[in-house]
Scaffold this motif. Structure first.
Motif, PDB file in Angstrom:
ATOM      1  N   UNK A 196       0.812  -1.219   0.000  1.00 33.92           N
ATOM      2  CA  UNK A 196       0.000   0.000   0.000  1.00 33.92           C
ATOM      3  C   UNK A 196       0.841   1.262   0.000  1.00 33.92           C
ATOM      4  N   UNK A 197       2.114   1.164   0.209  1.00 36.61           N
ATOM      5  CA  UNK A 197       2.993   2.337   0.171  1.00 36.61           C
ATOM      6  C   UNK A 197       3.167   2.986   1.527  1.00 36.61           C
ATOM      7  N   UNK A 198       2.121   3.264   2.240  1.00 43.71           N
ATOM      8  CA  UNK A 198       2.204   3.802   3.586  1.00 43.71           C
ATOM      9  C   UNK A 198       2.342   5.304   3.677  1.00 43.71           C
ATOM     10  N   UNK A 199       2.463   6.019   2.582  1.00 40.92           N
ATOM     11  CA  UNK A 199       2.534   7.480   2.643  1.00 40.92           C
ATOM     12  C   UNK A 199       3.941   7.980   2.887  1.00 40.92           C
ATOM     13  N   UNK A 200       4.072   9.306   2.961  1.00 39.07           N
ATOM     14  CA  UNK A 200       5.373   9.925   3.120  1.00 39.07           C
ATOM     15  C   UNK A 200       5.686  10.334   4.542  1.00 39.07           C
ATOM     16  N   UNK A 201       4.687  10.401   5.412  1.00 38.90           N
ATOM     17  CA  UNK A 201       4.887  10.875   6.777  1.00 38.90           C
ATOM     18  C   UNK A 201       4.735   9.701   7.731  1.00 38.90           C
ATOM     19  N   UNK A 202       5.627   9.644   8.733  1.00 41.80           N
ATOM     20  CA  UNK A 202       5.547   8.584   9.726  1.00 41.80           C
ATOM     21  C   UNK A 202       6.421   7.401   9.364  1.00 41.80           C
ATOM     22  N   UNK A 203       6.045   6.248   9.873  1.00 47.44           N
ATOM     23  CA  UNK A 203       6.820   5.039   9.635  1.00 47.44           C
ATOM     24  C   UNK A 203       6.728   4.615   8.175  1.00 47.44           C
ATOM     25  N   UNK A 204       7.835   4.140   7.651  1.00 43.10           N
ATOM     26  CA  UNK A 204       7.834   3.507   6.333  1.00 43.10           C
ATOM     27  C   UNK A 204       8.186   2.052   6.531  1.00 43.10           C
ATOM     28  N   UNK A 205       7.928   1.241   5.542  1.00 38.72           N
ATOM     29  CA  UNK A 205       8.210  -0.186   5.688  1.00 38.72           C
ATOM     30  C   UNK A 205       9.715  -0.427   5.769  1.00 38.72           C
ATOM     31  N   UNK A 206      10.527   0.380   5.076  1.00 40.97           N
ATOM     32  CA  UNK A 206      11.979   0.201   5.132  1.00 40.97           C
ATOM     33  C   UNK A 206      12.531   0.578   6.507  1.00 40.97           C
ATOM     34  N   UNK A 207      12.050   1.682   7.058  1.00 44.16           N
ATOM     35  CA  UNK A 207      12.475   2.073   8.402  1.00 44.16           C
ATOM     36  C   UNK A 207      12.065   1.052   9.449  1.00 44.16           C
ATOM     37  N   UNK A 208      10.880   0.487   9.282  1.00 47.29           N
ATOM     38  CA  UNK A 208      10.427  -0.549  10.211  1.00 47.29           C
ATOM     39  C   UNK A 208      11.271  -1.806  10.129  1.00 47.29           C
ATOM     40  N   UNK A 209      11.657  -2.186   8.919  1.00 46.97           N
ATOM     41  CA  UNK A 209      12.502  -3.374   8.765  1.00 46.97           C
ATOM     42  C   UNK A 209      13.888  -3.156   9.368  1.00 46.97           C
ATOM     43  N   UNK A 210      14.425  -1.951   9.216  1.00 44.25           N
ATOM     44  CA  UNK A 210      15.721  -1.649   9.831  1.00 44.25           C
ATOM     45  C   UNK A 210      15.597  -1.690  11.355  1.00 44.25           C
ATOM     46  N   UNK A 211      14.517  -1.154  11.898  1.00 42.16           N
ATOM     47  CA  UNK A 211      14.299  -1.222  13.342  1.00 42.16           C
ATOM     48  C   UNK A 211      14.178  -2.649  13.841  1.00 42.16           C
ATOM     49  N   UNK A 212      13.454  -3.471  13.093  1.00 38.21           N
ATOM     50  CA  UNK A 212      13.343  -4.882  13.477  1.00 38.21           C
ATOM     51  C   UNK A 212      14.690  -5.577  13.421  1.00 38.21           C
ATOM     52  N   UNK A 213      15.498  -5.262  12.422  1.00 36.51           N
ATOM     53  CA  UNK A 213      16.823  -5.868  12.299  1.00 36.51           C
ATOM     54  C   UNK A 213      17.711  -5.482  13.480  1.00 36.51           C
ATOM     55  N   UNK A 214      17.673  -4.222  13.871  1.00 34.78           N
ATOM     56  CA  UNK A 214      18.475  -3.778  15.015  1.00 34.78           C
ATOM     57  C   UNK A 214      18.033  -4.479  16.289  1.00 34.78           C
ATOM     58  N   UNK A 215      16.725  -4.609  16.487  1.00 35.98           N
ATOM     59  CA  UNK A 215      16.242  -5.280  17.692  1.00 35.98           C
ATOM     60  C   UNK A 215      16.562  -6.772  17.678  1.00 35.98           C
ATOM     61  N   UNK A 216      16.536  -7.404  16.516  1.00 36.77           N
ATOM     62  CA  UNK A 216      16.912  -8.813  16.433  1.00 36.77           C
ATOM     63  C   UNK A 216      18.396  -9.004  16.731  1.00 36.77           C
ATOM     64  N   UNK A 217      19.230  -8.045  16.331  1.00 34.94           N
ATOM     65  CA  UNK A 217      20.655  -8.111  16.679  1.00 34.94           C
ATOM     66  C   UNK A 217      20.827  -7.987  18.192  1.00 34.94           C
ATOM     67  N   UNK A 218      20.052  -7.097  18.824  1.00 31.49           N
ATOM     68  CA  UNK A 218      20.105  -6.974  20.287  1.00 31.49           C
ATOM     69  C   UNK A 218      19.674  -8.269  20.975  1.00 31.49           C
ATOM     70  N   UNK A 219      18.660  -8.926  20.439  1.00 31.84           N
ATOM     71  CA  UNK A 219      18.235 -10.209  21.008  1.00 31.84           C
ATOM     72  C   UNK A 219      19.358 -11.236  20.875  1.00 31.84           C
TER      73      UNK A 219
END
Length: 94
Positions: free
Chosen positions: A40-63
């Motif tokens: 769906x794209x998600x729009x230009x403001x707020x969370x994007x799917x790429x930013x969310x995936x990077x956040x998930x990757x960082x948290x998985x590294x912390x785990x």
């Protein structure tokens, strides 16, 4: 060393590691829920799917780092083996 032994030797560190791991786990689900759909794209403001995936990757590294720390807590011998290794116990020199 088991979890029970680690709790007896360093209860504050063990509680901190377990609470931090639970907090990271809850945040993983929160971030995953906030990621907009890729299609769906998600729009230009707020969370994007790429930013969310990077956040998930960082948290998985912390785990992964927490799992490594937990495995260090459950190690049976805290000191390394002596070098050079001795065979058959201590020898006496004549």
């Amino acid at each position: 060393m088991s979890l029970r032994t680690a709790g007896r030797q360093s209860p504050v560190l063990l509680a901190g590691v377990l609470l931090f791991g639970a907090w990271i786990g809850l945040n993983l689900f929160r971030v995953f829920d906030a990621i907009p759909s890729f299609w769906t794209g998600g729009g230009d403001v707020g969370y994007t799917w790429l930013g969310g995936l990077v956040g998930l990757l960082v948290m998985l590294i912390l785990v992964g780092l927490l799992v490594t720390l937990y495995s260090a807590l459950t190690e049976s011998s805290p000191t390394p083996d002596t070098f050079p290794p001795r065979e058959g116990g201590a020898r006496t020199e004549r």
